[in-house]
Design a protein around this motif. Sequence first.
Motif, PDB file in Angstrom:
ATOM      1  N   MET A 202     -56.470 -81.381 -30.196  1.00 29.49           N
ATOM      2  CA  MET A 202     -56.194 -82.363 -28.790  1.00 29.49           C
ATOM      3  C   MET A 202     -57.524 -82.691 -28.203  1.00 29.49           C
ATOM      4  SD  MET A 202     -53.983 -83.732 -26.709  1.00 29.49           S
ATOM      5  CE  MET A 202     -52.565 -82.969 -27.265  1.00 29.49           C
ATOM      6  N   LYS A 203     -58.312 -81.854 -28.021  1.00 33.99           N
ATOM      7  CA  LYS A 203     -59.758 -82.007 -27.197  1.00 33.99           C
ATOM      8  C   LYS A 203     -60.584 -83.225 -27.925  1.00 33.99           C
ATOM      9  CE  LYS A 203     -62.267 -80.799 -23.546  1.00 33.99           C
ATOM     10  NZ  LYS A 203     -61.798 -80.415 -21.953  1.00 33.99           N
ATOM     11  N   ILE A 205     -59.450 -85.381 -29.985  1.00 34.72           N
ATOM     12  CA  ILE A 205     -58.814 -86.635 -29.837  1.00 34.72           C
ATOM     13  C   ILE A 205     -58.821 -87.274 -28.530  1.00 34.72           C
ATOM     14  CG2 ILE A 205     -56.672 -87.727 -30.057  1.00 34.72           C
ATOM     15  CD1 ILE A 205     -55.778 -85.789 -32.269  1.00 34.72           C
ATOM     16  N   THR A 206     -58.843 -86.617 -27.673  1.00 30.43           N
ATOM     17  CA  THR A 206     -58.932 -87.381 -26.302  1.00 30.43           C
ATOM     18  C   THR A 206     -60.179 -87.317 -25.841  1.00 30.43           C
ATOM     19  OG1 THR A 206     -58.761 -84.939 -25.037  1.00 30.43           O
ATOM     20  CG2 THR A 206     -56.720 -85.972 -25.149  1.00 30.43           C
ATOM     21  N   THR A 207     -61.319 -87.074 -26.579  1.00 27.84           N
ATOM     22  CA  THR A 207     -62.641 -87.211 -26.145  1.00 27.84           C
ATOM     23  C   THR A 207     -63.459 -88.232 -26.960  1.00 27.84           C
ATOM     24  OG1 THR A 207     -63.397 -85.040 -26.913  1.00 27.84           O
ATOM     25  CG2 THR A 207     -62.942 -85.164 -24.377  1.00 27.84           C
ATOM     26  N   GLN A 209     -63.873 -87.791 -30.238  1.00 34.51           N
ATOM     27  CA  GLN A 209     -65.087 -87.118 -31.217  1.00 34.51           C
ATOM     28  C   GLN A 209     -64.724 -87.641 -32.801  1.00 34.51           C
ATOM     29  OE1 GLN A 209     -67.430 -85.210 -29.935  1.00 34.51           O
ATOM     30  NE2 GLN A 209     -66.419 -85.886 -28.198  1.00 34.51           N
TER      31      GLN A 209
ATOM     32  N   ILE B  75     -64.601 -93.790 -24.268  1.00 34.79           N
ATOM     33  CA  ILE B  75     -64.154 -92.484 -24.222  1.00 34.79           C
ATOM     34  C   ILE B  75     -64.951 -91.419 -23.991  1.00 34.79           C
ATOM     35  CG2 ILE B  75     -63.674 -92.291 -26.768  1.00 34.79           C
ATOM     36  CD1 ILE B  75     -61.236 -91.447 -24.323  1.00 34.79           C
ATOM     37  N   GLU B  76     -65.987 -91.339 -24.952  1.00 34.72           N
ATOM     38  CA  GLU B  76     -66.977 -90.351 -24.531  1.00 34.72           C
ATOM     39  C   GLU B  76     -67.527 -90.159 -23.468  1.00 34.72           C
ATOM     40  OE1 GLU B  76     -67.014 -92.673 -26.958  1.00 34.72           O
ATOM     41  OE2 GLU B  76     -67.629 -92.020 -29.144  1.00 34.72           O
ATOM     42  N   GLN B  87     -57.035 -87.233 -19.498  1.00 36.17           N
ATOM     43  CA  GLN B  87     -57.318 -86.622 -20.657  1.00 36.17           C
ATOM     44  C   GLN B  87     -56.341 -85.020 -20.507  1.00 36.17           C
ATOM     45  OE1 GLN B  87     -61.189 -86.882 -19.919  1.00 36.17           O
ATOM     46  NE2 GLN B  87     -61.618 -87.702 -22.185  1.00 36.17           N
ATOM     47  N   PRO B  96     -50.776 -86.939 -28.610  1.00 35.44           N
ATOM     48  CA  PRO B  96     -51.090 -87.694 -30.241  1.00 35.44           C
ATOM     49  C   PRO B  96     -50.218 -87.370 -31.096  1.00 35.44           C
ATOM     50  CG  PRO B  96     -52.882 -86.648 -28.914  1.00 35.44           C
ATOM     51  CD  PRO B  96     -51.719 -86.310 -28.037  1.00 35.44           C
ATOM     52  N   ILE B 106     -56.087 -94.207 -23.542  1.00 33.42           N
ATOM     53  CA  ILE B 106     -56.504 -93.352 -22.553  1.00 33.42           C
ATOM     54  C   ILE B 106     -57.133 -94.408 -21.915  1.00 33.42           C
ATOM     55  CG2 ILE B 106     -58.066 -91.714 -21.596  1.00 33.42           C
ATOM     56  CD1 ILE B 106     -56.938 -89.903 -24.196  1.00 33.42           C
TER      57      ILE B 106
END
Lengths: 712, 152
Positions: A202-203, A205-207, A209, B75-76, B87, B96, B106
């Motif tokens: 999850m993390k 994907i949402t950031t 990476q 996004i980063e 998030q 997802p 997002i």
Amino acid sequence: MTMNTTYNRRSFFKVSALAGGGVMFGFHLLQTQQAEAGLAETLVNTSGLNGYIQIDSKGIVTIMSANPEGGQNVKTSMPMVVAEELDVAWKNVIVKQAPLDTKNFVRQVAGGSQSLRFSWKALRTAGATARQMLINAAAKKWGVNASECTTSEGIITNAKGQKITYGEIAEEAAKMEIPKDVTFKNPKDFKIIGKSTQNVDMKAITTGQPLFGLDFKREGMLYAVALRPPAFGQKLDSFDDTETRKVNGVKDVIKFGDKIAVLATSTWAAIKGQRALKAQWKEGTKLESTEEHDKKMLAFLDTPSTAPKRNDGDVKAAFASADKVIEKVFQAPFMPHNTLEPMNFFGHVTAEKAEFVGPTQRPEQTRKEVATLLGMKEEQISIDMTRIGGGFGRRLMWDFVLEVAEISKLAQKPIKLVFTREDDMTCGQYRPASKYKFRMAIKDKKAVAYHLTGTGTNGQNFVRETFFPAGAFENLLMESHNLESNITIAPWRAPITNFLAFAEQAFFDEVAKEIGADPVQFRLDLFEQARANAQKGMKFDYDVDKSIGVIKLAAEKANWGKAQKGVYQGFSTYYSHNTYVAQVAEVVLENNTPVLKKIICAIDCGIVVNPVAAVNQSEGGVIDGVGHAMFGDFAFVNGKPQANNFNKFRLIRMNEAPKVEIHFVPSLNDPTGLGEPTLPPVGAAIANAIAAATGKRLYGFPFVKELGTQGS
Amino acid sequence: MPTYKLTVNKKKYKVEVDADTPLLWVLRDSLDLVGTKYGCGIAQCGACTVHLDGKAVRSCVLPVAAVEGKEITTIEGLSEKGNHPLQEAWATVDVPQCGYCQAGQIMSAAALLASNPNPTEEEIMTAMQGNICRCATYNKIKEAIQIAATQK
Ligand code: FES
Ligand code: FES
């Protein structure tokens, strides 16, 4: 680092002590899995171990997941099963994608898209075996009988109430013999399975990476974008790369077969270089068009097959003595997969070895194909799997890996091959175009005989002779014809049934209407007939009770027959991938145009391992089914695909997605497939609701074309 | 090749690329910011969505020459610890599936909430219209945006 390695007889399991006082259990995930045809194909012939459980001295459990993740949630769900039988707390579990270049274990090359269904038993065995070895070690230390020890959340307790943690006994466990038989938990006692568990990526994907194949980079690599024949059947005649070589960043242009690769220091330079190529093409094989496919397939529908797939009773006589025969033809176009991450792969071929990294659903077969192409031994080739930005069957193919292998070999450089969206949609592989003719003999207001003829491009079999309604009719004939074509095909989410289910279930609705039966009752009666016929020895693949179970659940949840005024319902049910699904679609009329509002979906997929993920997947399948039924269209003219990007190929968007209600039949049975089964029936649920609302019957995808609307 | 000075996620970069290079490929290939995804290259799918001075834009059709001197957020850099309300809502709802479209989703949603903290369902659908999710996580996305909106 490893020592004291023991193999058991089945070489399913291997145990090693870890430096620093931990233990590592390695297991082979595929060994106990049966192979199945089609999209769910498994690859049993795997040489190494591919799943690992590691317990360190502090009791932290690391489970390495062997399977490529493309949205099926396997990277989360599979470790959940291991952790359940191991009897540890999920919060102490770390999940990792098993690294491929580990020195400790044989390279992991696991099969592609097999779901939990195939690995359920293997995962449970792995967890339970590890648990038993920990118990045995503790019992030995205490000098007690193992059978008096119990476990809970990573702690072993004996009859006297003494306790020891998995971490404290891990090192000892590495020295234990591998037990031959282990007992599983009673599903009623499951603590992790059945609880919604968050996606382990999850993390990342949402950031944003790096996770996907497209994100992979290697020092010194070049990006490659290839120009391929624009039409199926064409070959490369000649080309001029003068302009391409002038593009900043372009390093080389390489012809391979009938294709040309542009190698550059950035993706953009490679794309620009590809666009600047001037190529002449010549006809190799015939350039085919949809129009001509259609004519040939329609002719097949009227041609008796010399080898029917199923022929029960006396169909000819039943039709001859019928009061009435209902006959309908249904048609589906080719369909691209359109994974949102376009095809791409990294490859580095040298004289000694070949290394590949990227998104694939089928690394094992791919490795074989690459070995053949390069004339190398399989041991010289490695394939590393990244997260997959959508598969839908497309990444069960290996064409793009062969391409990068060839380019890298010729260029003698590490290469990252990238498909543009246009490349992906036009040079790809497709769901075959198909057509069906259904005939039903009606006698005394009853459906008494069934005749299905299927045809499509490049397929062995376009019918499903062991699925419903096989068994429900004493007189039943199923035939299939193949149309050879040079347009390449690939499995597409729920192969064959993704359209067959629509056609069949829409036809049944029409038949029910014709004989004045309620559509739900009509199906229930047919399943009762199948039950009776089974007792007379008729064979088929589905379970009557489960079929009836989901039908009743969907009807109940949707208030079938009692819809609000102005809401029109359509019913559909289908069994595929060992999972039973029934759906009710609800449509309203806005300005006399049917608008889809809601799909109520009942599912029997055995035990639900991770409910939140199961709902996601089921809902995704439903909406994907809605989208392709409503909008999916793809044609060829003289071998050339008529759509090449999302401005010409319409995918469903947020405002077109109906509400979806998912209801699972409570079950403790082994889990069955969930990525595909909710898709096939949905087209018919919608079409039948639209027929209820407007009286108009739909006989093909895309519905918007048949309805003459923009749709929503 | 000309040189461009870019400000991405509050950091300054200098890149040497052709003037017509879309921002998407500068981010991915030159700056190693691969969270921004390629899906179509023609502003049809939204996978490449980033913020330009706070507005959602499709970086696949935005030449690098046009973004000098502007604030680019990817996004980063959406939040320091990956804890933007969106998030977090994404994790709560478990949005997802394959995950490939989600950075773009997002970023589109974040631009919406920045300009309209309390969007109606209709407004959410309009704002998210340009973002394709091939895995069809649309209803979850909508739900997550609604949750994030209540958290602001
Ligand atoms: S990649 Fe930019 S909108 Fe699709
Ligand atoms: S999650 Fe796969 S494309 Fe959206």
